[in-house]
Design a protein around this motif. Sequence first.
Motif, PDB file in Angstrom:
ATOM      1  N   VAL A  52       0.833  -1.205   0.000  1.00 14.99           N
ATOM      2  CA  VAL A  52       0.000   0.000   0.000  1.00 14.99           C
ATOM      3  C   VAL A  52       0.867   1.254   0.000  1.00 14.99           C
ATOM      4  O   VAL A  52       0.647   2.181  -0.787  1.00 14.99           O
ATOM      5  CB  VAL A  52      -0.951   0.001   1.217  1.00 14.99           C
ATOM      6  N   LEU A  53       1.861   1.303   0.875  1.00 21.28           N
ATOM      7  CA  LEU A  53       2.715   2.491   0.961  1.00 21.28           C
ATOM      8  C   LEU A  53       3.535   2.687  -0.310  1.00 21.28           C
ATOM      9  O   LEU A  53       3.735   3.819  -0.761  1.00 21.28           O
ATOM     10  CB  LEU A  53       3.630   2.385   2.180  1.00 21.28           C
ATOM     11  N   GLN A  54       4.000   1.598  -0.899  1.00 17.36           N
ATOM     12  CA  GLN A  54       4.739   1.719  -2.154  1.00 17.36           C
ATOM     13  C   GLN A  54       3.842   2.227  -3.278  1.00 17.36           C
ATOM     14  O   GLN A  54       4.276   3.019  -4.121  1.00 17.36           O
ATOM     15  CB  GLN A  54       5.358   0.371  -2.527  1.00 17.36           C
ATOM     16  N   SER A  55       2.583   1.799  -3.283  1.00 17.83           N
ATOM     17  CA  SER A  55       1.648   2.280  -4.300  1.00 17.83           C
ATOM     18  C   SER A  55       1.367   3.770  -4.137  1.00 17.83           C
ATOM     19  O   SER A  55       0.962   4.441  -5.090  1.00 17.83           O
ATOM     20  CB  SER A  55       0.335   1.494  -4.231  1.00 17.83           C
ATOM     21  N   MET A  56       1.596   4.290  -2.918  1.00 13.84           N
ATOM     22  CA  MET A  56       1.407   5.714  -2.647  1.00 13.84           C
ATOM     23  C   MET A  56       2.675   6.516  -2.941  1.00 13.84           C
ATOM     24  O   MET A  56       2.698   7.731  -2.751  1.00 13.84           O
ATOM     25  CB  MET A  56       0.994   5.906  -1.181  1.00 13.84           C
ATOM     26  N   GLY A  57       3.732   5.810  -3.372  1.00 13.56           N
ATOM     27  CA  GLY A  57       4.958   6.499  -3.757  1.00 13.56           C
ATOM     28  C   GLY A  57       6.035   6.549  -2.696  1.00 13.56           C
ATOM     29  O   GLY A  57       7.025   7.269  -2.852  1.00 13.56           O
ATOM     30  N   TYR A  58       5.888   5.782  -1.620  1.00 12.94           N
ATOM     31  CA  TYR A  58       6.878   5.789  -0.543  1.00 12.94           C
ATOM     32  C   TYR A  58       7.908   4.676  -0.730  1.00 12.94           C
ATOM     33  O   TYR A  58       7.597   3.604  -1.249  1.00 12.94           O
ATOM     34  CB  TYR A  58       6.193   5.616   0.817  1.00 12.94           C
ATOM     35  N   ASP A  59       9.115   4.957  -0.277  1.00 12.55           N
ATOM     36  CA  ASP A  59      10.183   3.963  -0.218  1.00 12.55           C
ATOM     37  C   ASP A  59      10.184   3.413   1.205  1.00 12.55           C
ATOM     38  O   ASP A  59      10.530   4.124   2.152  1.00 12.55           O
ATOM     39  CB  ASP A  59      11.523   4.626  -0.552  1.00 12.55           C
TER      40      ASP A  59
END
Length: 245
Positions: A52-59
């Motif tokens: 989920v966080l990666q889909s939001m653009g987070y590393d």
Amino acid sequence: MKKWVCIYLLGLATLAGAESPQRLLIVSDTWPPYVTGNPVRPGFDVEAATQVLQSMGYDVTFKLVPWKRAMKMVEKGLADGLLDASPNEERSRTFYIPQEPMSYSVSTLFCQSCDTSRPITNELLKGKRLIVNRGYNYVGTLEEDPDIEQLPVDSFEQGFAALNAGRADYYIVNRYVGLHALKQLGIDGVKVMQGHVAEPSPVYLLFSRQPRLMSLPTSFSKALSDFKKSSEYQEILRKYGLVDE
């Protein structure tokens, strides 16, 4: 000319910075199968939160640390998120809590010489010894009853070893966590009660109260809620032999 070169280079640096994903450090303690520490099968909540966080653009970087230290790290801003924590009044003042839970915890009792079909009540445990994990926020009243003697432990391995050795009568543990631990430890003489201690309780990814993370709980809740409706989430649950609660 030099002025325009400097402006151009500054613009490139700004653009590169804007395109670089923001890094998040998420911490938790082992709580298999939710959080396992296995790089191949890190836990179903670890996989869900990361996707989920990666889909939001987070590393995203995930790190395992003892539970009390994990809470302190997020409280002091040394880490950004605390995975799979139960909410309470103190934590609502200390952390940002998203509206959408990661999953649910179903606590039950494990025992040796017992009738697993009996209802789980305070009366059942009066005069008995109950194993509890230090630092855990349980739902229900069993651990608060003065007529029930407690045996605190620091790990699930210690808890089941104590139960298997006859040092206590019951052990209050999340059902999935307990069954997973027994399988890993190779303990056959311990049984799980059919009922549960209380209604399933939600666990969350709590965020540090840093200004840069102020809006993250809201956007994360929306993204997580949408992700739970996806085939990718169902695949994660199947991978760990679980069903969506």
